[in-house]
Every structure is written in C-alpha cells, then in structure tokens.
Design a protein around this motif. Structure first.
Motif, PDB file in Angstrom:
ATOM      1  N   THR A 244     -52.911  -3.220  20.371  1.00  0.00           N
ATOM      2  CA  THR A 244     -51.454  -1.453  20.305  1.00  0.00           C
ATOM      3  C   THR A 244     -51.988  -0.891  21.755  1.00  0.00           C
ATOM      4  O   THR A 244     -50.716  -0.196  22.173  1.00  0.00           O
ATOM      5  CB  THR A 244     -51.586  -0.793  19.192  1.00  0.00           C
ATOM      6  OG1 THR A 244     -53.333  -0.110  19.243  1.00  0.00           O
ATOM      7  CG2 THR A 244     -51.368  -1.237  17.932  1.00  0.00           C
ATOM      8  N   GLN A 245     -53.161  -0.753  22.251  1.00  0.00           N
ATOM      9  CA  GLN A 245     -53.572   0.211  23.616  1.00  0.00           C
ATOM     10  C   GLN A 245     -53.252  -0.690  24.259  1.00  0.00           C
ATOM     11  O   GLN A 245     -52.742  -0.197  25.794  1.00  0.00           O
ATOM     12  CB  GLN A 245     -54.626   0.633  23.300  1.00  0.00           C
ATOM     13  CG  GLN A 245     -55.198   2.030  21.772  1.00  0.00           C
ATOM     14  CD  GLN A 245     -54.274   2.380  21.848  1.00  0.00           C
ATOM     15  OE1 GLN A 245     -53.282   3.121  22.309  1.00  0.00           O
ATOM     16  NE2 GLN A 245     -53.102   2.302  20.899  1.00  0.00           N
ATOM     17  N   LYS A 246     -53.503  -2.375  24.059  1.00  0.00           N
ATOM     18  CA  LYS A 246     -53.393  -2.950  25.963  1.00  0.00           C
ATOM     19  C   LYS A 246     -54.245  -2.353  27.393  1.00  0.00           C
ATOM     20  O   LYS A 246     -53.697  -2.203  28.346  1.00  0.00           O
ATOM     21  CB  LYS A 246     -51.912  -2.827  25.951  1.00  0.00           C
ATOM     22  CG  LYS A 246     -51.258  -3.811  25.394  1.00  0.00           C
ATOM     23  CD  LYS A 246     -50.143  -4.194  25.976  1.00  0.00           C
ATOM     24  CE  LYS A 246     -49.215  -4.399  24.159  1.00  0.00           C
ATOM     25  NZ  LYS A 246     -49.672  -5.444  24.088  1.00  0.00           N
ATOM     26  N   SER A 247     -55.670  -1.258  27.281  1.00  0.00           N
ATOM     27  CA  SER A 247     -56.229  -1.290  27.815  1.00  0.00           C
ATOM     28  C   SER A 247     -57.358  -1.176  27.277  1.00  0.00           C
ATOM     29  O   SER A 247     -58.201  -1.331  26.418  1.00  0.00           O
ATOM     30  CB  SER A 247     -55.962   0.373  27.943  1.00  0.00           C
ATOM     31  OG  SER A 247     -55.912   0.919  26.885  1.00  0.00           O
ATOM     32  N   SER A 248     -58.027  -0.403  28.066  1.00  0.00           N
ATOM     33  CA  SER A 248     -60.025  -0.973  28.274  1.00  0.00           C
ATOM     34  C   SER A 248     -59.982   0.133  26.742  1.00  0.00           C
ATOM     35  O   SER A 248     -59.778   1.360  26.617  1.00  0.00           O
ATOM     36  CB  SER A 248     -60.652   0.403  29.801  1.00  0.00           C
ATOM     37  OG  SER A 248     -61.850   0.332  29.039  1.00  0.00           O
ATOM     38  N   LEU A 249     -61.288  -0.169  25.999  1.00  0.00           N
ATOM     39  CA  LEU A 249     -61.864   0.510  25.061  1.00  0.00           C
ATOM     40  C   LEU A 249     -63.493   0.929  25.007  1.00  0.00           C
ATOM     41  O   LEU A 249     -63.647   1.549  24.139  1.00  0.00           O
ATOM     42  CB  LEU A 249     -61.320   0.130  24.145  1.00  0.00           C
ATOM     43  CG  LEU A 249     -60.224  -0.273  23.137  1.00  0.00           C
ATOM     44  CD1 LEU A 249     -60.242  -1.350  21.961  1.00  0.00           C
ATOM     45  CD2 LEU A 249     -59.244   0.684  23.151  1.00  0.00           C
ATOM     46  N   ALA A 250     -63.340   0.899  26.353  1.00  0.00           N
ATOM     47  CA  ALA A 250     -64.829   1.165  27.287  1.00  0.00           C
ATOM     48  C   ALA A 250     -65.181   2.751  25.913  1.00  0.00           C
ATOM     49  O   ALA A 250     -67.134   2.586  25.844  1.00  0.00           O
ATOM     50  CB  ALA A 250     -65.170   1.229  27.995  1.00  0.00           C
ATOM     51  N   HIS A 251     -64.661   3.657  25.952  1.00  0.00           N
ATOM     52  CA  HIS A 251     -65.477   5.165  25.207  1.00  0.00           C
ATOM     53  C   HIS A 251     -65.706   5.287  24.243  1.00  0.00           C
ATOM     54  O   HIS A 251     -66.707   5.648  23.417  1.00  0.00           O
ATOM     55  CB  HIS A 251     -64.030   5.966  25.359  1.00  0.00           C
ATOM     56  CG  HIS A 251     -63.376   6.133  24.668  1.00  0.00           C
ATOM     57  ND1 HIS A 251     -62.532   4.678  25.009  1.00  0.00           N
ATOM     58  CD2 HIS A 251     -62.848   6.663  23.658  1.00  0.00           C
ATOM     59  CE1 HIS A 251     -61.276   5.126  23.628  1.00  0.00           C
ATOM     60  NE2 HIS A 251     -61.387   6.211  22.681  1.00  0.00           N
ATOM     61  N   ILE A 252     -65.712   3.919  23.010  1.00  0.00           N
ATOM     62  CA  ILE A 252     -65.897   3.565  21.898  1.00  0.00           C
ATOM     63  C   ILE A 252     -67.042   2.563  21.971  1.00  0.00           C
ATOM     64  O   ILE A 252     -67.218   1.037  22.135  1.00  0.00           O
ATOM     65  CB  ILE A 252     -65.270   2.683  21.350  1.00  0.00           C
ATOM     66  CG1 ILE A 252     -62.991   3.329  20.758  1.00  0.00           C
ATOM     67  CG2 ILE A 252     -64.871   2.003  20.092  1.00  0.00           C
ATOM     68  CD1 ILE A 252     -62.301   2.515  20.184  1.00  0.00           C
ATOM     69  N   ASP A 253     -68.250   3.073  22.528  1.00  0.00           N
ATOM     70  CA  ASP A 253     -69.273   2.079  23.067  1.00  0.00           C
ATOM     71  C   ASP A 253     -70.801   1.968  22.140  1.00  0.00           C
ATOM     72  O   ASP A 253     -71.532   2.115  22.781  1.00  0.00           O
ATOM     73  CB  ASP A 253     -70.101   2.777  24.230  1.00  0.00           C
ATOM     74  CG  ASP A 253     -69.699   4.325  24.002  1.00  0.00           C
ATOM     75  OD1 ASP A 253     -70.180   4.885  23.288  1.00  0.00           O
ATOM     76  OD2 ASP A 253     -70.120   5.320  25.596  1.00  0.00           O
ATOM     77  N   ARG A 254     -70.858   2.747  20.940  1.00  0.00           N
ATOM     78  CA  ARG A 254     -71.553   2.775  20.108  1.00  0.00           C
ATOM     79  C   ARG A 254     -70.528   2.547  18.368  1.00  0.00           C
ATOM     80  O   ARG A 254     -69.547   3.287  18.110  1.00  0.00           O
ATOM     81  CB  ARG A 254     -72.444   4.141  20.147  1.00  0.00           C
ATOM     82  CG  ARG A 254     -72.042   5.506  19.507  1.00  0.00           C
ATOM     83  CD  ARG A 254     -72.865   6.080  19.885  1.00  0.00           C
ATOM     84  NE  ARG A 254     -72.313   6.207  21.117  1.00  0.00           N
ATOM     85  CZ  ARG A 254     -73.241   6.560  22.398  1.00  0.00           C
ATOM     86  NH1 ARG A 254     -73.911   7.681  21.937  1.00  0.00           N
ATOM     87  NH2 ARG A 254     -73.169   7.658  23.951  1.00  0.00           N
ATOM     88  N   LEU A 255     -71.777   1.810  17.241  1.00  0.00           N
ATOM     89  CA  LEU A 255     -71.047   2.270  16.015  1.00  0.00           C
ATOM     90  C   LEU A 255     -72.040   2.315  15.295  1.00  0.00           C
ATOM     91  O   LEU A 255     -73.773   2.503  15.174  1.00  0.00           O
ATOM     92  CB  LEU A 255     -71.032   0.544  15.871  1.00  0.00           C
ATOM     93  CG  LEU A 255     -70.159   0.022  14.282  1.00  0.00           C
ATOM     94  CD1 LEU A 255     -68.738   0.492  13.878  1.00  0.00           C
ATOM     95  CD2 LEU A 255     -70.687  -1.303  14.460  1.00  0.00           C
ATOM     96  N   ARG A 256     -71.820   3.717  15.085  1.00  0.00           N
ATOM     97  CA  ARG A 256     -72.812   4.843  13.765  1.00  0.00           C
ATOM     98  C   ARG A 256     -72.625   4.278  11.832  1.00  0.00           C
ATOM     99  O   ARG A 256     -71.300   4.188  11.668  1.00  0.00           O
ATOM    100  CB  ARG A 256     -72.679   5.806  14.104  1.00  0.00           C
ATOM    101  CG  ARG A 256     -72.421   6.461  15.436  1.00  0.00           C
ATOM    102  CD  ARG A 256     -72.156   7.285  15.945  1.00  0.00           C
ATOM    103  NE  ARG A 256     -72.356   8.865  14.373  1.00  0.00           N
ATOM    104  CZ  ARG A 256     -72.178  10.042  15.096  1.00  0.00           C
ATOM    105  NH1 ARG A 256     -70.746   9.832  15.127  1.00  0.00           N
ATOM    106  NH2 ARG A 256     -72.484  10.600  13.899  1.00  0.00           N
TER     107      ARG A 256
END
Length: 933
Positions: A244-256
């Motif tokens: 859907t976003q067709k762009s970088s998701l680099a700010h999602i950089d950790r899983l809690r």
C-alpha cells in the motif's frame, strides 16, 4: 466501464488492481473519481456529482477535488472507513507522447494514515492483524505514523475478548484477517476488516520477510522466536504495508513483544467502570483519569502516558524506578517548569520521522524536526539539578543529533512553504547552482519591470502593462482605446473584450530565459530537498531513540505536575498482599468538587484478617466512589505515578476487576441483570489472591431474595476458594450480608456514615468500622426531588411494613410464625418448613466451625383444629370472591380474623347473611380507598 477512449482504458486497468479502494485519478490540477467510486465519494464528501463524456459511449458519473486540497478529502474518506488509491501522473504532460503515464503511488487506508493534521496527537493509529492457531490467537499491530511494531500471543482465558481490548487500547482502525476466518473479536467498533489470503499469514514466509526487513539473520534478539502465530500476523502486516505504501518502511526498525504477564491486567469492563480513558455516561475524555493526568506537552509523551495507565507494571523494582523520577520532579518545581517549557518546543519527533521515511514530509516538517532537535539542549542542561538516577542519566545522555539539526538549519529556510513545488524551500547560499538559477530569475523580472517602463515611454500609452499567465506566458496588454497607438513591431497574441495582448521578439527571448530558470530552479530545489531528507534519515535510529527518551521525560514531568498540584504522595510498592491507603481520595471527583470539600478515607486490605470488606451505607454516601478511588490508587501506583492520598503502601496486583453500576446491552439481547452476572462470572473464574476485586450492588437487578442469595454465595466463594481469594471491597444494601463477618474470619464490616437531622439526611462520607443500621432510601428520594406527598406516603408504608409485616430480625413474620417461634398460626399453614433465614445460616455455620454437631430440626406437628377454625374454614368455602366488592372483601377478612382471635364478630357470607357493621378494614401498607369509592 466503457473502454472507448485511451484514458478510460488506462483508468479501468488501474481500477481492476484496486477494486477495494476509491481510485483518485490525477487529471491535471484535479483528482477525479468515476462510476461507483464517484457515487460513494460525492455522498461521503458532500461534493457535486457530475458526468464525464455525457452523451457518448464513455459516459460515466464523475466527481473531483483539487489536487492541492486532496489531503483533507482523503482524510474524510479514510475516517469514514474507505481505502483510497492515489493515482498520479508519473511523467511531465508536456514531455509525454500520447497518453500521460499514471500509476498508483500510495494506498491510504484507515490503518495507514500518517498526516498529523488528521491524527489525534496523544492517540496511536494502528493497523492490526490476527491469526488463529487452535485456541490461541497470534496478534500483531503497527502504528505506521510512529513505527511502533508489536506482537502478542493470547491463550487461556477468553483470547478474543482480550485481543479486542488490546486492539481498542492501541486505537486499531483496520484489521487484517485470513479469508474465511470469523473475526469473533467482540466490542471492536469503527474497524475496517481487510481480508487477505491465508497463505500470507504463514510463519516461514513471515520469518523471511521480517528478518529481511529488520536486517537480522533471526528473530531471537527481539524475544519473539517461538511466537509462530503472532509472527504470521506480523508478516502479513509488513507485506500489506509494502503493497500500500510503495515506499521505504525504514522507520519500522524493531519488533517489540507485549507480554501480559509483566502487566497489571485491566479488561474492558474495568476500564469503563473505573473511567480510565472515557467517562461512562458521555464517553468523553474530559472527566476520565486520562483526562486528568494528561498534562504532557508532546504527542509521543501523550501516547506513552496512555499506554502506561492501561498497562501498569507488576515488577516492584521497575515501578520504583519510574516512581523515583516522578517523585523527584514533584519536589523540584523550578526544574519541572524548566523541563516542561523546553518540551513545549519539541514537535512530534516520531511522526515527523515516519513522514520523512515514507516520503510524505513537507518542507515545514523538515524544518520542525530541526527546530525540535535544537530544543533538546536545554533539556540536557537540567541533568545536574535532578536527584533521581534514572532521570538524571536520561537527561545527560539525551542525543540531540547535532549533525541532522545543523544540516537542516543550513539547508532549509526559516519559513518554508507547505510544498516543494512552491519554491523558496532551500536557503540562499546552500547551493551555488541554485543561487545562479535564482539570480537569473530575479534579473529577468527586473528586466521585465524595466521593459514595461521603456514601452510606456516609447508608445505614450500610460496604461500599458507587461503581464503573465500559464497559457500565454508573458505579454504586453493594451486597452482598446489605445490600440491605434500600438507600434508595428508588436505582434497580436490575443483579443479580449476590452483589451488586446501583444508580444515582441525581445519579450519572447526573455520569457524563455526566465521560465527556463524558474523551472530549473524548482527542479533543483526538489532535488536538494530529497538529498537533505536522505541525509537526515541516515540518523533515523538515533532520532527514534531521542523521541523515546523525550516521551519518558515528558510523562514523568506531567505526572509530577499533577501530583504536586494535587498534594499526592509517593506510595510504597511491594510484593506483599497488603493494601493500606491513608487519607485516600478519588482524583477526578476531588478535582471537580475541590480538595477542601472531598472527604478522604482510609482503606486497609490484606489476605489475612481483612481480605473481604462488606461496605454498607446510604445511596449517595460515597460507596462507589470509595471502590473506584481504591482501584485507581493501585493502578496509579503500579503505573509509576504518585497517588492521591496522605500515605499509601501497595502490594502489587495482577488484575483489577471492577463491577460497578448497571447497564444493559440491548443490541446483544442482554438485560442489566444478565450483564451483571456475566461480569461477576468473569471475576469468579479468573480472580487470584493477587487480584483486587471491586463489587458494587451485586444482585440488585433481580428479585430481592434471589439477589441476596447470589451476593451471599459470591462472598462465600471469594472467601472459601483458595485459588480465587482476592482482596475485595463489596458495597451492598443487603444488610443481611454483614452477618458473614460473624462466621467468615477474613470478612470485616465497614459503613459509610450519615446522620438524620430534622427528617433530612446529612452525608458524612466517612468510612468506619461496623455495619450501617439503615439505608436512608426515603431521605435520598426526597433529596432527588420526588414529590413530597410520595415521600410522605412512602414513609407511612415503611412504618406499616416494619410494624406489621417484617420482624426486627429482617424476616417476614409469616416465615417466623411458620417455624413455630411466634404466636399460633392458622392450621391452614401449619407444618410448612421455614424458608432459609440468613441469621440462622450464620449461627449454624458458627456452631459448625466450633465443632458443635446439630440434629435435623423437627417441624412442629399439625395441631388439632379448634371449633373457631372449623367455622372460619366453612365460611371461606362458602364465599364467592367474584361477588364481593373490595370493601366487602376487607370486611370479610377482618371478621375472620376477629373470630379466630376469639373476639367475636359476624362473618359476611356471599349469599347475603349477617354483616358486622362495626368491622373496619385494617390500615396496612395498601392505601385505604376514600369514603364513597
């Protein structure tokens, strides 16, 4: 859709790939929508519906919105629960050969909104996913606007209900589910359900996608390695965002990982009854606990505060660390004020970083990020003034990311425009090439101004003007009255009603230079903006860490400010089972009525001699308030906050259960009593000795003796069942329950005091040992404005009931007489067993605990009937009730009563017979009809 034109064929191809979304199709300066999309959008947005290609084979309903105002319209559509596919022109129309190329560049859904103008600052906006694995639920949710990405596994007690509670707390707006799987998540409202193929939730597929995105070889470092079902949900989320976003998701950089075992559990019922997030009656934030506590000054601080009060801790050591920060700032008013002032200059770093990463940030967003980073230095300066070690270290180590702050300050102007396409984003002096292009543009405009002056002088036309529009470029405009004075070197360009427009070779040459310089300047600015954005994003992890630290500082300062203003105390938090609160108050009620008017009370609960406390007292006396303030004190302490009390010692709870108030669930076919019993059942099934249970008026939704029996049994179960022996406050109007304190060693009686003065009740709101002797219901009715004649009649009926119908032991006299412990009773009722008496139950239990064995009671034998009784029975057999008037029936009853008591008196027979004219109906609780009725 008819495919008779190239444009419609292009549109149809795009719509086929986005059937579940409203396609906003870029056409020049507008986004247009067609067919069903147009019908839906026009209705939702309240805009005009028209037709494109009217009268042709490609005729279609159509509506549109200006591209520069599209964000507001997109927000309205997503708030209404729709997905919106943004289809842009991906090439310059002036350079296109034939049809302009168009592509969907982003799909905005309710769960993927990132525009801060359409999000609530202190609330997350989450996209969730759930995968079922037998009786277990794997959950994942992500807030695209901040990058917060979490997983959780639920099993055991009611996984669907707990999943719904969690998703609601994190403001889930959209939920991904495998196709063919029922949601079965009760209570979720305004949530768009998006179905995805089941294979997208596969664990192996998810592990590969997650490790690739996070840049790791495995997931053990995140503590989620064994959570197969939750990882499947997380993988489906990540894939959906990529699509859907067709762009970088680099700010999602950790899983809690969210582990419920680390937190005090609060179900949805308790959140509502304690009014943690919203008020019960109006559903508003104002008047709730969160509304009182939220004095944060940053968006990330507000979101963290909400999470802390909905997920308090259970580890005393972690609680004490949080509490030390709050208590320190509560004592240091000057330091607290300096921190809050500095925090006021910090924007929402998490959401700014997210928009930079997704490529949706504006020049103003970039400038705001730079100014926010510059504001972190004053925070660092307060480190030495703080005594609490965690907070001092947090302040001293706060990273203002100076490289990013300095770059933004050099590159971006102080007041940049909202869009790069407007120009004026990049500072003069930052880039030599851009400076040269701007100089050419400025020189060209100066030339045009000089040209206008020269032409006026040469032609003698004082009204001559040099103008510009996008269609014709630059031109010379002359009024009709002066056309005869136009020189031959002018070439006519356009004729208007009142003027003519011309060009000259000199003007055309300069136009090309100016327009070329402007276009090249705007293109260079856009290029430089992207370069700066990319450079800033190389510090993304440091920026996220700084945002997290700022949020923690903000929450500590906000809670300290609330505590200092309210005179709250720092509680002692421990692993024991004791809860001792001295001078406790309800924070929200105290705020509303004023501290000088609120009556504080002491509460002492433990697992030994004071496990269950039966609280009696009048309505409006403050029983419900006392229950709620106790629950809030425990919640606040475990959230790391100070509490509204003089002193407090809190043994941590694993859960708080609060059953207060009455409500129907008519949509689900549940009555008040059914809801009450369902909530009570949940408590009895899941409470533990570490829980805090708050019960108000259990059993009042049904018949008196049914409700009393249920309430009695609930208290016994909480006391006698070791696995469920929770610390309990039980408010009730069933005064019979106070007898439980005689036979159950861990039950004590408390009462809310009130006094009656000149027929009116005075509420003292003071809690003291012992049981209340009355409920003052009639006095409360008078205070509520019930008409005086009704109140007076109620008082009269109560006196008659107490004198004639109910013994001083609270039992109907009929029951006492039937057991043979009163005056003689008519043989018609002789031999019937006495209904169970609560006082008798208590005495029997006491004797049993003392080791005294009892023999079964022997019911009295039916005595022989006396002659008067035979006469009374004969008279009753002869009566025809349908032939009697109400007055005659009362006279008959009075005559029978006199005959049986030996007082004589004639009996009225239905066939006519002797009447006792002196007999009068007794004055019992029914109202005697007036004379002549």
């Amino acid at each position: 859709m008819p495919a008779t034109t190239p444009m419609f064929r292009q549109y149809r191809s795009i719509k086929e790939r986005h059937r579940d979304a409203i396609v906003m199709f870029r056409m020049g300066d507008f986004y247009e929508m067609f067919h069903d999309d147009a019908l839906t959008a026009a209705r939702t947005l309240q805009i005009t519906l028209t037709t494109r290609g009217k009268g042709t084979a490609s005729e279609a309903p159509m509506c549109g919105v200006p591209f520069h105002a599209a964000d507001a319209y997109i927000a309205k559509l997503t708030q209404a629960g729709f997905k919106v596919a943004i289809c842009e022109q991906t090439e310059d129309p002036s350079q296109a050969k034939g049809l302009v190329r168009r592509e969907v560049v982003r799909v905005v859904t309710p769960g993927t909104v990132t525009d801060a103008r359409h999000l609530e600052a202190g609330e997350p906006n989450s996209l969730g996913a759930v995968r079922r694995d037998g009786g277990r639920l794997g959950m994942a949710w992500v807030d695209l606007s901040t990058g917060d990405f979490r997983v959780c596994t639920l099993d055991g007690e009611d996984p669907p209900g707990r999943a719904a509670d969690l998703l609601e707390r994190f403001n889930c707006r959209e939920l991904l589910l495998p196709e063919g799987e029922e949601p079965a998540l009760p209570g979720l409202k305004s949530v768009l359900v998006s179905r995805r193929e089941g294979w997208r939730f596969g664990t192996d597929r998810a592990r590969e996608a997650l490790t690739r995105h996070l840049g790791t070889s495995h997931l053990a470092g995140f503590g989620v390695e064994e959570m197969d079902a939750a990882l499947g949900a997380a993988g489906a989320l990540l894939e959906y965002l990529a699509e859907t976003q067709k762009s970088s998701l680099a700010h999602i950089d950790r899983l809690r990982r969210l582990d419920e075992g680390e937190h005090l559990l609060l179900d949805g019922t308790t959140l509502r009854n304690l009014e943690i997030l919203r008020t019960q009656r109006e559903g508003k934030r104002r008047g709730s606990l969160l509304g009182l506590l939220d004095r944060t000054v940053t968006g990330m601080g507000g979101r963290l505060l909400k999470e802390r009060i909905t997920h308090p801790l259970r580890d005393p050591q972690r609680i004490r660390l949080r509490l030390s920060e709050v208590a320190d700032l509560a004592e240091k008013g000057a330091v607290r004020a300096a921190l809050r002032q500095a925090l006021g200059d910090v924007a929402d770093l998490e959401r700014l970083l997210a928009r930079l990463t997704l490529g949706t940030a504006s020049p103003r967003d970039l400038r705001s990020l730079g100014a926010s980073l510059a504001a972190l230095s004053p925070l660092q300066e307060q480190a030495q003034a703080v005594a609490a070690e965690p907070l001092r270290r947090r302040l001293a180590e706060l990273d203002p990311v100076p490289e990013a702050a300095e770059l933004i300050a050099r590159a971006v102007g102080d007041e940049p425009p909202a869009s790069v396409r407007d120009g004026g984003v990049i500072r003069d002096g930052f880039d030599a090439h851009l400076d040269e292009l701007r100089r050419m543009g400025r020189d060209g405009k100066s030339f045009l101004a000089a040209l206008e002056g020269r032409e006026r002088e040469a032609t003698g036309i004082a009204s001559l003007k040099v103008r510009f529009n996008r269609v014709f470029g630059y031109f010379i405009e002359v009024s009709k009255a002066n056309v005869g004075r136009v020189p031959s070197r002018y070439t006519r360009k356009q004729t208007l009603a009142g003027a003519e427009r011309y060009v000259t070779p000199e003007l055309k040459e300069m136009e090309e230079k100016i327009l070329t310089a402007q276009e090249r300047s705007l293109a260079r600015e856009a290029e430089l903006f992207e370069d700066v954005r990319g450079e800033v994003l190389t510090h993304a992890r440091r920026l996220r860490d700084a945002a997290a630290q700022v949020a923690r500082i903000d929450v500590a300062a906000a809670l300290a400010d609330v505590a200092a203003r309210g005179g709250w105390c720092a509680p002692e938090v421990h692993d024991g089972d004791g809860i001792r609160i001295e001078g406790g108050r309800h924070p929200v009620v105290e705020e509303a009525v004023g501290r000088d008017r609120f009556v504080p009370n002491d509460v002492h609960l433990d697992g030994a001699g004071r496990q269950i406390q039966i609280i009696t007292g009048p309505n409006m006396g403050g029983k419900s308030t006392l229950l709620r303030q106790t629950g809030l004190a425990v919640l606040l302490a475990q959230a790391g906050s100070m509490v509204p009390a003089a002193r407090a010692s809190i043994g941590v709870a694993d859960r708080i259960f609060c059953r207060v108030g009455a409500s129907d669930s008519l949509a689900e076919g549940h009555s008040t009593f059914m809801v009450e019993m369902t909530e009570t059942a949940n408590i009895l099934h899941h409470a533990t000795p570490r829980s805090l249970v708050l019960l108000d008026e259990i059993g009042r939704g049904t018949a008196t003796f049914d409700g009393l029996s249920i309430a009695w049994a609930v208290v016994e179960h909480l006391h006698e069942t070791p696995a469920v022996a929770a610390r309990t406050l039980f408010a009730t109007h069933y005064h019979e329950l106070t007898e439980l304190a005689l036979v159950l060693p861990r039950v004590v009686n408390l009462r809310i005091t009130a006094r009656e003065h000149e027929g009116r009740i005075v509420f003292l709101h003071r809690l003291e040992e012992g049981a209340a002797d009355q409920s003052y219901g009639i006095q409360v009715a008078a205070l509520a404005g019930v008409p005086r004649e009704v109140v007076d009649r109620a008082r009269e009926i109560l006196m008659n009931l107490e004198a004639e119908a109910v013994g001083r032991d609270g039992r109907p006299k009929l029951a006492r007489h039937a057991a043979g412990d009163g005056p003689g009773q008519m043989a018609l009722f002789a031999g019937r067993a006495e209904p169970p008496r609560l006082g008798g139950m208590a005495a029997s239990l006491a004797r049993e605990r003392a080791g005294v064995r009892e023999t079964p009671p022997v019911l009295p034998a039916t005595p022989a009937r006396a002659p008067a009784e035979d006469e009374a029975l004969a008279a009753l057999r002869a009566v025809r009730p349908e032939a009697l008037t109400p007055l005659e029936a009362l006279q008959l009853l009075d005559g029978l009563s006199r005959r049986l008591r030996g007082g004589g008196g004639a009996v009225l027979h239905s066939e006519g017979g002797e009447r006792d004219e002196t007999a009068r109906p007794p004055r019992l609780s029914p109202k005697t009809p007036p004379a002549g009725s």
